[in-house]
Design a protein around this motif. Structure first.
Motif, PDB file in Angstrom:
ATOM      1  N   GLY A 191      -8.234  10.641   5.255  1.00 16.25           N
ATOM      2  CA  GLY A 191      -9.073  11.410   6.013  1.00 16.25           C
ATOM      3  C   GLY A 191      -8.860  12.147   7.017  1.00 16.25           C
ATOM      4  O   GLY A 191      -7.474  12.220   7.555  1.00 16.25           O
ATOM      5  N   LEU A 192      -9.795  12.934   7.612  1.00 12.89           N
ATOM      6  CA  LEU A 192      -9.565  13.596   8.830  1.00 12.89           C
ATOM      7  C   LEU A 192      -9.408  12.827  10.035  1.00 12.89           C
ATOM      8  O   LEU A 192      -9.795  11.350  10.014  1.00 12.89           O
ATOM      9  CB  LEU A 192     -10.525  14.678   9.230  1.00 12.89           C
ATOM     10  N   CYS A 193      -8.453  13.197  11.302  1.00 11.35           N
ATOM     11  CA  CYS A 193      -8.500  12.477  12.507  1.00 11.35           C
ATOM     12  C   CYS A 193      -9.905  12.113  13.210  1.00 11.35           C
ATOM     13  O   CYS A 193     -10.744  13.371  13.078  1.00 11.35           O
ATOM     14  CB  CYS A 193      -7.499  13.041  13.623  1.00 11.35           C
ATOM     15  N   SER A 194     -10.188  11.201  13.625  1.00  9.54           N
ATOM     16  CA  SER A 194     -11.601  10.877  14.041  1.00  9.54           C
ATOM     17  C   SER A 194     -11.919  11.934  15.341  1.00  9.54           C
ATOM     18  O   SER A 194     -13.125  11.864  15.843  1.00  9.54           O
ATOM     19  CB  SER A 194     -11.711   9.408  14.477  1.00  9.54           C
ATOM     20  N   SER A 195     -10.871  12.375  16.155  1.00  6.93           N
ATOM     21  CA  SER A 195     -11.044  13.026  17.471  1.00  6.93           C
ATOM     22  C   SER A 195      -9.997  14.140  17.432  1.00  6.93           C
ATOM     23  O   SER A 195      -8.770  14.116  16.960  1.00  6.93           O
ATOM     24  CB  SER A 195     -10.950  12.005  18.599  1.00  6.93           C
ATOM     25  N   PRO A 196     -10.202  15.470  17.877  1.00 11.28           N
ATOM     26  CA  PRO A 196      -9.341  16.327  18.030  1.00 11.28           C
ATOM     27  C   PRO A 196      -8.282  16.320  19.208  1.00 11.28           C
ATOM     28  O   PRO A 196      -7.516  17.128  19.358  1.00 11.28           O
ATOM     29  CB  PRO A 196     -10.297  17.651  18.219  1.00 11.28           C
ATOM     30  N   CYS A 197      -8.757  15.523  20.237  1.00 11.81           N
ATOM     31  CA  CYS A 197      -7.887  15.374  21.087  1.00 11.81           C
ATOM     32  C   CYS A 197      -7.751  13.678  21.705  1.00 11.81           C
ATOM     33  O   CYS A 197      -8.653  13.046  21.307  1.00 11.81           O
ATOM     34  CB  CYS A 197      -8.301  16.237  22.540  1.00 11.81           C
ATOM     35  N   GLY A 198      -6.850  13.577  22.429  1.00 16.13           N
ATOM     36  CA  GLY A 198      -6.704  11.886  23.054  1.00 16.13           C
ATOM     37  C   GLY A 198      -6.375  11.065  21.929  1.00 16.13           C
ATOM     38  O   GLY A 198      -5.732  11.386  20.879  1.00 16.13           O
ATOM     39  N   GLN A 199      -6.822   9.744  22.056  1.00 15.92           N
ATOM     40  CA  GLN A 199      -6.587   8.604  20.964  1.00 15.92           C
ATOM     41  C   GLN A 199      -7.383   8.947  19.794  1.00 15.92           C
ATOM     42  O   GLN A 199      -8.796   9.243  19.707  1.00 15.92           O
ATOM     43  CB  GLN A 199      -6.938   7.313  21.600  1.00 15.92           C
ATOM     44  N   SER A 200      -6.832   8.978  18.637  1.00  9.61           N
ATOM     45  CA  SER A 200      -7.515   9.335  17.431  1.00  9.61           C
ATOM     46  C   SER A 200      -6.900   8.548  16.224  1.00  9.61           C
ATOM     47  O   SER A 200      -5.721   8.193  16.330  1.00  9.61           O
ATOM     48  CB  SER A 200      -7.318  10.910  17.034  1.00  9.61           C
TER      49      SER A 200
ATOM     50  N   GLU B 106      -7.782   1.172   4.870  1.00  8.40           N
ATOM     51  CA  GLU B 106      -6.402   1.330   5.801  1.00  8.40           C
ATOM     52  C   GLU B 106      -6.840   2.288   7.016  1.00  8.40           C
ATOM     53  O   GLU B 106      -7.391   3.416   6.675  1.00  8.40           O
ATOM     54  CB  GLU B 106      -5.153   1.783   5.200  1.00  8.40           C
ATOM     55  N   THR B 107      -6.402   1.751   8.134  1.00 10.27           N
ATOM     56  CA  THR B 107      -6.433   2.995   9.220  1.00 10.27           C
ATOM     57  C   THR B 107      -5.105   2.980   9.989  1.00 10.27           C
ATOM     58  O   THR B 107      -4.104   1.921  10.051  1.00 10.27           O
ATOM     59  CB  THR B 107      -7.469   2.241  10.294  1.00 10.27           C
ATOM     60  N   GLU B 108      -4.716   4.365  10.421  1.00 13.70           N
ATOM     61  CA  GLU B 108      -3.513   4.287  11.125  1.00 13.70           C
ATOM     62  C   GLU B 108      -3.839   5.482  12.186  1.00 13.70           C
ATOM     63  O   GLU B 108      -4.697   6.342  12.099  1.00 13.70           O
ATOM     64  CB  GLU B 108      -2.398   5.082  10.411  1.00 13.70           C
ATOM     65  N   GLU B 109      -3.102   5.463  13.150  1.00 10.36           N
ATOM     66  CA  GLU B 109      -3.091   6.459  14.252  1.00 10.36           C
ATOM     67  C   GLU B 109      -2.739   7.927  13.962  1.00 10.36           C
ATOM     68  O   GLU B 109      -1.942   8.166  13.292  1.00 10.36           O
ATOM     69  CB  GLU B 109      -2.181   5.904  15.597  1.00 10.36           C
TER      70      GLU B 109
ATOM     71  N   ARG C   2      -7.125   7.947  11.403  1.00 15.27           N
ATOM     72  CA  ARG C   2      -7.607   8.379  10.194  1.00 15.27           C
ATOM     73  C   ARG C   2      -7.515   7.349   9.301  1.00 15.27           C
ATOM     74  O   ARG C   2      -6.896   6.064   9.544  1.00 15.27           O
ATOM     75  CB  ARG C   2      -6.751   9.368   9.411  1.00 15.27           C
ATOM     76  N   LYS C   3      -8.298   7.466   8.000  1.00 15.23           N
ATOM     77  CA  LYS C   3      -8.555   6.136   7.072  1.00 15.23           C
ATOM     78  C   LYS C   3      -8.428   6.685   5.844  1.00 15.23           C
ATOM     79  O   LYS C   3      -8.641   7.827   5.539  1.00 15.23           O
ATOM     80  CB  LYS C   3      -9.845   5.545   7.392  1.00 15.23           C
ATOM     81  N   ARG C   4      -8.125   5.723   5.010  1.00 24.57           N
ATOM     82  CA  ARG C   4      -8.283   5.744   3.518  1.00 24.57           C
ATOM     83  C   ARG C   4      -8.577   4.546   2.776  1.00 24.57           C
ATOM     84  O   ARG C   4      -8.629   3.541   3.361  1.00 24.57           O
ATOM     85  CB  ARG C   4      -6.655   6.267   3.145  1.00 24.57           C
ATOM     86  N   PHE C   5      -9.027   4.639   1.425  1.00 21.66           N
ATOM     87  CA  PHE C   5      -9.784   3.635   0.968  1.00 21.66           C
ATOM     88  C   PHE C   5      -9.379   3.321  -0.635  1.00 21.66           C
ATOM     89  O   PHE C   5      -8.699   4.283  -1.262  1.00 21.66           O
ATOM     90  CB  PHE C   5     -11.360   4.051   0.645  1.00 21.66           C
ATOM     91  N   ARG C   6      -9.570   2.043  -1.072  1.00 17.68           N
ATOM     92  CA  ARG C   6      -9.610   1.956  -2.549  1.00 17.68           C
ATOM     93  C   ARG C   6     -10.960   1.042  -2.819  1.00 17.68           C
ATOM     94  O   ARG C   6     -11.473   0.504  -2.073  1.00 17.68           O
ATOM     95  CB  ARG C   6      -8.418   0.791  -2.580  1.00 17.68           C
ATOM     96  N   GLU C   7     -11.456   1.546  -3.945  1.00 20.78           N
ATOM     97  CA  GLU C   7     -12.776   1.137  -4.451  1.00 20.78           C
ATOM     98  C   GLU C   7     -12.509   0.174  -5.676  1.00 20.78           C
ATOM     99  O   GLU C   7     -11.646   0.717  -6.470  1.00 20.78           O
ATOM    100  CB  GLU C   7     -13.807   2.184  -4.575  1.00 20.78           C
ATOM    101  N   CYS C   8     -13.532  -0.665  -5.860  1.00 20.23           N
ATOM    102  CA  CYS C   8     -13.428  -1.487  -7.124  1.00 20.23           C
ATOM    103  C   CYS C   8     -14.456  -0.668  -7.987  1.00 20.23           C
ATOM    104  O   CYS C   8     -15.841  -0.641  -7.771  1.00 20.23           O
ATOM    105  CB  CYS C   8     -14.030  -2.866  -6.638  1.00 20.23           C
TER     106      CYS C   8
END
Length: 461
Positions: free
Chosen positions: A391-400, A450-453, A402-408
């Motif tokens: 997904g998109l980064c949570s903030s355009p500046c500073g610490q941010s 999952e979340t990554e910087e 992004r996430k991705r998913f798996r669904e059942c």
């Protein structure tokens, strides 16, 4: 009261009231209850206005509650309406001219009965915060120098109104300046006088600008030598200028180069709504070339934007489809958690059409065959999807981050297709949220994340 047709009454006028209406004389004998009737009441002063007449009772006058009456010409005005206050009058002048006083305003109870509240209002007022108080004079200054350097003149002295200073716009009594004569015992100098004017010089231009209202000029000069100013004592130079000038009116007109006039419409607008293009033309006539001047430079035609100020038609567009309705049969037969097919519907809406635009093409309603598995437990376990895109980064500046998913997702039962008619086979859809779960992943059975910087984002300022 009696009605007479074509008959003249000879009784005393003070005891009868005679009205003529549509050729009929109406004679009314005065009574003690008769009043002077008025059509209006001044809602500020309470005075009667728009006199109608006399010879009616106050009950008849008050058949219209907007009316008013007087018992006699010197009696107070009485409004027919129920009692109500008039509008407040203007505030009276402040009771003092300085520091704090008061103002008053009044209102009048107009009508039959009594008004609630008071007829007088009072408020504080202050025209200025302090009261004027005269000041005192300082000592006189020394006498000034004599106003002339030769023969006799004047000198003066002054004093200040500051001992003490006046208060609140007041002043001191008396004069702030004294004047007396003085004698310098000196001889006055000889002041210069002008000699005769010299001859006229050449004109400043060889032609006249037509329509300017101005002409070239030619000058002449004079000397300050009749007499010269004295040196000791020093005399004043001659007053005024040593130069004079006059207009040269007999010269020819100067050449006038042509200038373009305003653009004029040369065609209709290219469209009937919104903005389009329009042809324009101009003439070399502001001014036209004259007296040998040059013709205008540039094109006499151009195309420009035009605005009809008429909105253009806007065709409609479909909204997204609404959610599917509940999967069921019109007969009400039970279909939930079974392989018995039913129907469901959904709608969409044509929006945005305006200014006689076209309606949306296509159907506003559609239906499909369905199996109702809402809340039904499934026999087979679900299956995990692949990871979604990040997904998109949570903030355009500073610490941010992004996430991705798996669904059942559910494993639907192997229900047969539904036959509609003799030859047509329709695709059938599963509807509702069944009960199921997948093999556990990271402690979850329906959705994992999952979340990554997001790296190298700019600092926030």
């Amino acid at each position: 009261m009696r009605v007479l047709k074509g008959e003249v009454n000879t009784m005393a006028p003070q005891s009868l009231f005679v009205l003529l209406t549509a050729g009929i004389l109406v004679v009314h004998r005065a009574t003690a209850d008769d009043v002077l009737c008025y059509a209006e009441v001044n809602m500020v002063t309470g005075e009667c206005q728009d006199y109608l007449g006399e010879g009616v009772s106050h009950l008849d006058c008050c058949l219209n509650i907007k009316y008013a009456f007087k018992r006699d010409p010197l009696s107070p005005c009485q409004a027919c309406r129920p009692a109500e206050w008039s509008q407040w009058g203007e505030w009276s002048p402040c009771t003092v001219s300085c520091q704090q006083g008061v103002q008053q305003r009044q209102r009048v109870c107009i009508g039959q009965g009594a008004c609630q509240g008071g007829s007088l209002e009072v408020r504080a007022c202050s025209l200025q915060d302090c009261c004027p108080q005269s000041g005192g004079w300082s000592q006189w200054s020394s006498w000034s120098q004599c106003s002339v350097t030769c023969e006799k003149g004047q000198r003066k002295r002054t004093r200040q109104c500051n001992n003490p200073p006046p208060l609140c716009g007041a002043s001191c009594h008396g004069k702030a300046e004294e004047v007396e004569h003085c004698d310098t015992s000196q001889i006055c100098p000889t002041h210069g006088q002008w000699g005769n004017w010299g001859g006229w010089s050449q004109c400043s231009s060889s032609c006249i600008i037509e329509g300017s209202g101005k002409f070239p000029t030619q000058p002449r000069f004079r000397e300050c030598d009749n007499p010269n100013p004295s040196i000791s004592p020093r005399g004043n130079p001659c007053p005024g200028s040593n130069r004079d000038s006059r207009d040269c009116t007999s010269l020819p007109f100067c050449p006038v180069d042509g200038q373009w006039g305003a653009w004029q419409k040369d065609s209709e607008c290219s469209v009937t709504c919104g903005v389009g293009r329009i042809a324009q033309k101009r003439s070399c006539d502001s001014p036209a070339p004259k007296h040998g001047g040059k013709y205008c430079v540039g094109s006499p035609t151009r195309h420009n934007i035009c605005n009809t100020q008429v909105p253009c038609p806007i065709d409609g567009s479909w909204t997204d489809w609404d959610e599917w309705s509940e999967c069921k049969r019109l007969s009400g037969d039970a279909v939930k958690c079974s392989s018995r097919a039913a129907l469901q519907y959904r709608k969409r809406h044509c929006v945005g059409t305006d200014h006689e635009g076209k309606w949306c093409e296509g159907e506003a309603r559609e239906s499909r065959s369905c199996y109702n598995i809402d809340g039904c437990p499934l026999r087979e376990p679900g299956y995990w999807t692949e990871w979604s895109q990040w997904g998109l980064c949570s903030s355009p500046c500073g610490q941010s981050e992004r996430k991705r998913f798996r669904e059942c997702l559910p494993t639907y039962p192997d229900y047969p297709p539904v036959v509609e008619g003799a030859t047509k086979i329709a695709e059938t859809f599963f509807w509702g949220k069944p009960k199921y779960k997948c093999a556990e992943v990271d402690g979850q059975t329906l959705k994992v994340q999952e979340t990554e910087e997001c790296k190298n984002t700019p600092p926030c300022t």
